[in-house]
Design an enzyme around this catalytic site. Sequence first.
Site, short mmCIF file in Angstrom:
data_model
loop_
_atom_site.label_atom_id
_atom_site.label_comp_id
_atom_site.label_asym_id
_atom_site.label_seq_id
_atom_site.Cartn_x
_atom_site.Cartn_y
_atom_site.Cartn_z
N ASP A 8 0.86 -1.18 0.00
CA ASP A 8 0.00 0.00 0.00
C ASP A 8 0.90 1.24 0.00
O ASP A 8 2.07 1.17 0.40
CB ASP A 8 -0.89 -0.03 1.25
CG ASP A 8 -1.85 1.14 1.34
OD1 ASP A 8 -2.27 1.66 0.29
OD2 ASP A 8 -2.17 1.54 2.47
N ASP A 173 -2.03 -0.79 5.71
CA ASP A 173 -2.43 -0.34 7.04
C ASP A 173 -3.93 -0.39 7.25
O ASP A 173 -4.41 -0.06 8.34
CB ASP A 173 -1.92 1.08 7.31
CG ASP A 173 -2.64 2.13 6.47
OD1 ASP A 173 -2.85 1.88 5.26
OD2 ASP A 173 -2.99 3.18 7.02
#
Length: 213
Positions: A8, A173
Amino acid sequence: MIKTIFFDLGGVIITLDQQQAVARFEALGVTDAARQLDPYTQSGIFGDLEGGKIDAETFRRSISDMVGRQVTEQECCHAWQGYAKEVPQRNLDMLCQLRDEGYRLVLLSNTNPYMMAWVDSDGFDGHGHSIRHYMDACYLSYQMQVMKPDESFFRQVLMKEKVFPHEVLFVDDGPRNVAAASQIGFNTFCPKNGDDWTAEIGSMISNINNNQQ
């Protein structure tokens, strides 16, 4: 064996500052920015932009209509890029190390053209490199017209990368994103925004590889 690592962007490679982004959009006159801007998945026209349902110019015109004045492209860039708090050098160093060790690194990001105007520029890392200096491939929600944690996002990436889920470590996350990827069979790692994950990722890969033998 882990062959590929999916990363990410916001909250992992860069540290996010949601409140700064909200404040910048509120300064433009977007009164409900806090409701529509989320650390992981946006809503309203913000989500439409990141999901590829509208383009950057349509977003700019929509924001202009919303606040009752012409908002410029530069103002949109400034507001969106409020999300970017910092790009920790330790993260960039670890990306380089992982590539040197032979892993394929792939970016999976819910993002938009305004944010990528910076991320894809030579001003991204402070050393004259864009994100693509560190990644072998990038899969962006607004280009794919689907957002994490939609299963089709992950399925499309797997097909294009020609890898099996058990050969992938997915670092994100977002708990919802990680949960969705886990259901498909990915190995997952969910550090919190701003955490130093660099010390842990190597041991995680070793443990996964040992368990798969």
